[in-house]
Write a protein that holds these residues in place. Sequence first.
Motif, mmCIF file in Angstrom:
data_model
loop_
_atom_site.group_PDB
_atom_site.id
_atom_site.type_symbol
_atom_site.label_atom_id
_atom_site.label_comp_id
_atom_site.label_asym_id
_atom_site.label_seq_id
_atom_site.Cartn_x
_atom_site.Cartn_y
_atom_site.Cartn_z
ATOM 1 N N ASP A 137 44.350 46.631 30.911
ATOM 2 C CA ASP A 137 43.242 47.313 31.588
ATOM 3 C C ASP A 137 43.122 46.868 33.042
ATOM 4 O OD1 ASP A 137 42.480 44.825 30.285
ATOM 5 O OD2 ASP A 137 40.433 45.218 30.954
ATOM 6 N N GLY A 138 43.352 45.571 33.285
ATOM 7 C CA GLY A 138 43.274 45.059 34.660
ATOM 8 C C GLY A 138 44.354 45.643 35.552
ATOM 9 N N SER A 144 37.090 48.778 31.500
ATOM 10 C CA SER A 144 36.722 47.418 31.095
ATOM 11 C C SER A 144 35.880 47.454 29.818
ATOM 12 C CB SER A 144 35.949 46.718 32.210
ATOM 13 O OG SER A 144 36.735 46.647 33.389
ATOM 14 N N GLU A 199 36.525 52.385 37.856
ATOM 15 C CA GLU A 199 36.496 52.277 36.394
ATOM 16 C C GLU A 199 36.661 53.644 35.702
ATOM 17 O OE1 GLU A 199 36.285 49.727 34.300
ATOM 18 O OE2 GLU A 199 35.692 48.007 35.513
#
Length: 217
Positions: free
Chosen positions: A84-85, A36, A95
Amino acid sequence: MQEKMKDLLPKSIFELIDSESFRKRTAMYIGKKSISALRIFMDGYQTCELFNGIKTKETKPPFWIFFYWICKYYNHSGSYYSWDGIILQNCENDEVKAIETFFERFDEFRQFQPKRLIASQISDKAINFFYSNEGKRRLIKNGEEKRIGPADKVFIIEYDNNLGCSSHHRKDNKGINFDYFESVNKAIEDAEKEYGKSLNWKEVPQDKIEMIYEKII
């Protein structure tokens, strides 16, 4: 000494991501090892380039196609998610694991090559068709909606290993619009919505693909 140091600096965000230093010490660059945080960092970097009129070298294939590659890889619709999600979702929202996975997917993405390239010059007949229908490509400029085009040439690039293809509408050798499609046929259908069925597609010889590809992206 200053000139030598300047030569060692990355010339683009992608050169930075490729560097051993960035991969080993990611948190030093972006605050923490997080996909993120990486996305925010990349968006900020590219926004700064946009505001300052800086054009750096793109990836091959161009990075905007990366999202579609990730959707394909994870069989994801792409709805409500960015690249990214989608990766984070497939890494149990870890992450650190997600950013390591990003590096893997990014390196795989860079292996795709253009295997076919077709092009059509926009004829007077096609331009007449363009002005005779509403079309769909529009942008907001100075608070006003304006139509994009007409182009003077359209290129369709098909990538190997079922990545899909990209279409590139260009005018005076400058890009005015680009898009992604699952197949060449879908890209052709889309171009015909803007310019009609009079488009005359020509195959670019294999030995010329790389040269033209470099200019397009």
